[in-house]
Design an enzyme around this catalytic site. Structure first.
Site, PDB file in Angstrom:
ATOM      1  N   GLY A  52      21.779 -60.897 -74.562  1.00 44.62           N
ATOM      2  CA  GLY A  52      21.369 -61.294 -73.329  1.00 44.62           C
ATOM      3  C   GLY A  52      22.029 -62.713 -73.232  1.00 44.62           C
ATOM      4  O   GLY A  52      22.545 -63.335 -74.215  1.00 44.62           O
TER       5      GLY A  52
ATOM      6  N   SER B 290      33.899 -41.831 -50.465  1.00 48.75           N
ATOM      7  CA  SER B 290      35.019 -42.714 -50.197  1.00 48.75           C
ATOM      8  C   SER B 290      36.326 -42.319 -50.610  1.00 48.75           C
ATOM      9  O   SER B 290      37.395 -43.110 -50.253  1.00 48.75           O
ATOM     10  CB  SER B 290      34.624 -44.046 -51.188  1.00 48.75           C
ATOM     11  N   GLY B 291      36.601 -41.235 -51.167  1.00 47.48           N
ATOM     12  CA  GLY B 291      37.620 -40.643 -51.562  1.00 47.48           C
ATOM     13  C   GLY B 291      37.929 -40.756 -52.998  1.00 47.48           C
ATOM     14  O   GLY B 291      38.883 -40.186 -53.658  1.00 47.48           O
ATOM     15  N   GLY B 292      37.148 -41.644 -53.604  1.00 48.96           N
ATOM     16  CA  GLY B 292      37.322 -41.881 -55.150  1.00 48.96           C
ATOM     17  C   GLY B 292      36.476 -40.999 -56.009  1.00 48.96           C
ATOM     18  O   GLY B 292      35.724 -40.038 -55.449  1.00 48.96           O
ATOM     19  N   VAL B 293      36.744 -40.847 -57.453  1.00 48.73           N
ATOM     20  CA  VAL B 293      36.149 -39.909 -58.334  1.00 48.73           C
ATOM     21  C   VAL B 293      34.627 -40.122 -57.939  1.00 48.73           C
ATOM     22  O   VAL B 293      33.726 -39.141 -58.451  1.00 48.73           O
ATOM     23  CB  VAL B 293      36.504 -40.273 -59.742  1.00 48.73           C
TER      24      VAL B 293
ATOM     25  N   LYS C 119      32.497 -44.764 -65.872  1.00 50.77           N
ATOM     26  CA  LYS C 119      33.560 -44.355 -65.157  1.00 50.77           C
ATOM     27  C   LYS C 119      33.987 -42.994 -65.888  1.00 50.77           C
ATOM     28  O   LYS C 119      34.020 -41.978 -65.294  1.00 50.77           O
ATOM     29  CB  LYS C 119      34.723 -45.108 -64.785  1.00 50.77           C
TER      30      LYS C 119
END
Length: 553
Positions: free
Chosen positions: A77, A254-257, A408
């Protein structure tokens, strides 16, 4: 504090995760004290095959130990335990863990918190020296914490701390030190308390994953019985429960993965009740609109409505130079587009979707530092992502975000389970705000957008030509707000400067710059300066994350 823990798989846990041979269960509870790496800890635990739940650091002891807990990990933290308002575990929590035989591992701030709470001493860096980045450490032979295969010995680790432990509580032993002599590993095997000053969850800690595995399997006796299929099954149940049998939803593509996987997952539940929309905000890459539409129609077979909002979006950005202001303006215009799309559906088909599906990932949530109620009460804001911190207060939609607790590469795994084509899965990330966060300053003046599109296309196509695309996590160009003197055609020029950036990463939380061969850099620089008017200088960004972020804004 939320009623439900934000960890993935809450529905799965009731299906028998208490069948592990640890007496307390087979779930790892990660207590979040605000580290940028907290979810990365939970993710590493899941990679090892053990279910994990993320809870706020100030959750009650009853709530923590009611999670079928087999181990507890205290996260890092940004605060200092030497401050009076520093976050703490619940009173008596560590004693309760010891009496219940629940092992505890403190990481960075978590280790300092454990030491301080049990009677040891922690001092600020001004007295003992801060440590950041890669560092060499030595571990003690025979230490319980490093008894697993590949755990001990001299090793490189990732440090990020300003305080240091100078006196240990009774029963503890120091089992690791840095080159500066700072204590970096401690243990009290009798009470099953362990601490690491460095971050084993980060890929830069070379033995970190082995150490976590040994803690979970060797010390805690947990069982690897959890997989990404559990995530998919759980998220399908969550979407079905959230939306119900009749309601409709909009999906922001958006067209992304990320958005592709989110769309595929929610479409599996809702079918024709999911209405996909692609917003052309005028900040796309070269021919992105045409390429995305072809990919969705040919490969995912989703019906997609195209909305051209480039004029409205660019109007919002005139004169805007602050990155946070850009993101908030873009987020607001996106939502306005989705609201207009909902109104059109109402007029044309008498359908009024109440839900909005987004491909939000956990790094977006972490860096945006969500508001009270999210469970992350101790975090610092890095930047407000347009789909999290950039959302307007009057949203008018209930969000469906099935990926918001994933990284991701986990999304890519999920996509393969959903049969999303590899063309989508292997695409480099592209930010929702598009080129607005790759042009430093006002994006609407001169010909910045057109020039950056040309440069970006040359860069990416050169990477593909050299066979490097799949070796790089993300690559892009940045338009810098400076001009450079040059010589082109035997004439003096005063033209734009472009920065190129390419990074490797596992999850986007940390990243290293990609070491291109000089021949590649020479080739791409020459191509850009020869083909793109008004660009006469190209530089390459060799900054890792941290201290930088992947995007420049």
């Amino acid at each position: 504090m939320a009623d439900q823990p934000p960890g993935i798989g809450n529905g799965v846990q009731s299906n028998g995760f208490a069948h592990g041979h640890h007496p307390g269960g087979n779930n790892v509870v990660v207590l979040d004290f605000g580290s940028q790496y907290t979810q990365l800890i939970a993710r590493r635990v899941r990679e090892i095959g053990v279910h994990s739940t993320l809870l706020p650091g100030d959750a009650s002891a009853d709530r923590i130990l009611n999670e079928g807990v087999g181990a507890v990990i205290l996260s890092g933290g940004p605060q200092s335990v030497t401050q009076p308002d520093a976050p703490r575990c619940p009173p008596g929590f560590l004693a309760l863990c010891a009496s219940s035989s629940v092992p505890v591992l403190g990481i960075c701030y978590g280790m300092q918190l454990m030491v301080d709470s049990l009677g040891g001493e922690v001092r600020p860096s001004c007295e003992d020296g801060a440590e950041y980045g890669r560092m060499e450490v030595d571990t003690a032979a025979g230490a319980t914490l490093f008894a697993g295969e590949g755990c001990g010995g001299r090793q490189t680790v990732w440090m990020s701390h300003g305080d240091g432990v100078v006196r240990l509580p009774e029963g503890f032993a120091a089992v690791g030190t840095s080159n500066q002599g700072v204590i970096v590993a401690v243990e009290d095997p009798k009470r099953r308390f362990f601490g690491l000053q460095y971050h084993p969850e980060v890929v830069h800690s070379e033995n970190g994953r082995a150490t976590l595995r040994h803690f979970l399997m060797g010390i805690c006796g947990l069982v690897a019985n959890w997989s990404m299929q559990n995530v998919l099954d759980d998220q399908l149940r969550r979407v079905q429960s959230q939306v119900g049998p009749h309601a409709h939803a909009i999906c922001a593509l958006s067209g992304g993965v990320d958005s592709a996987v989110a769309a595929a997952l929610v479409h599996r539940v809702l079918g024709d009740r999911l209405h996909c929309v692609f917003v052309d905000h005028g900040l796309l890459r070269y021919k992105e609109r045409e390429r995305v539409c072809e990919m969705f129609s040919k490969h995912l077979h989703l019906s997609v409505t195209i909305m051209d909002r480039s004029e409205q979006m660019l109007a919002r950005l005139v004169g805007v130079t602050d990155p946070e202001a850009k993101r908030k303006a873009i987020g607001a215009e996106f939502i306005k587009a989705f609201q207009d799309f909902r109104d059109e559906l109402m007029q044309q088909q008498e359908i009024k979707p109440a839900f909005l599906t987004q491909g939000t990932l956990y790094p977006d949530v972490i860096e945006s530092c969500p508001p009270p109620g999210s469970g992350r009460t101790h975090s610092h804001t890095i930047k407000s992502h347009h789909n999290v911190g950039g959302l307007p207060k009057d949203l008018q939609f209930e969000l469906i975000e099935p990926l918001k607790e994933l990284f991701k590469d986990e999304v890519r795994q999920l996509g393969r389970l959903l049969d999303v084509p590899e063309d989508f899965i292997r695409r480099h990330p592209f930010p929702g705000p598009g080129l607005a966060v790759r042009i430093l300053g006002d994006v609407t003046i001169e010909n910045k957008l057109d020039e950056l599109r040309e440069v970006d296309e040359i860069f990416i196509e050169s990477i593909r030509e050299f066979g490097l695309y799949d070796k790089i996590w993300q690559a892009f160009a940045v338009f810098l707000p400076i001009r450079s003197v040059g010589v082109q055609g035997d004439q003096r020029t005063l033209s734009h400067v472009i920065a190129l950036r390419a990074v490797t990463s596992m999850d986007g939380m940390t990243a290293d710059w990609y070491p291109f061969e000089p021949k590649f850099l020479q080739t791409v620089s020459s191509r850009i300066c020869n083909k793109v008017r008004n660009v006469n200088r190209v530089v390459y960004d060799v900054t890792s994350k941290p201290p930088g972020t992947i995007e420049w804004e």
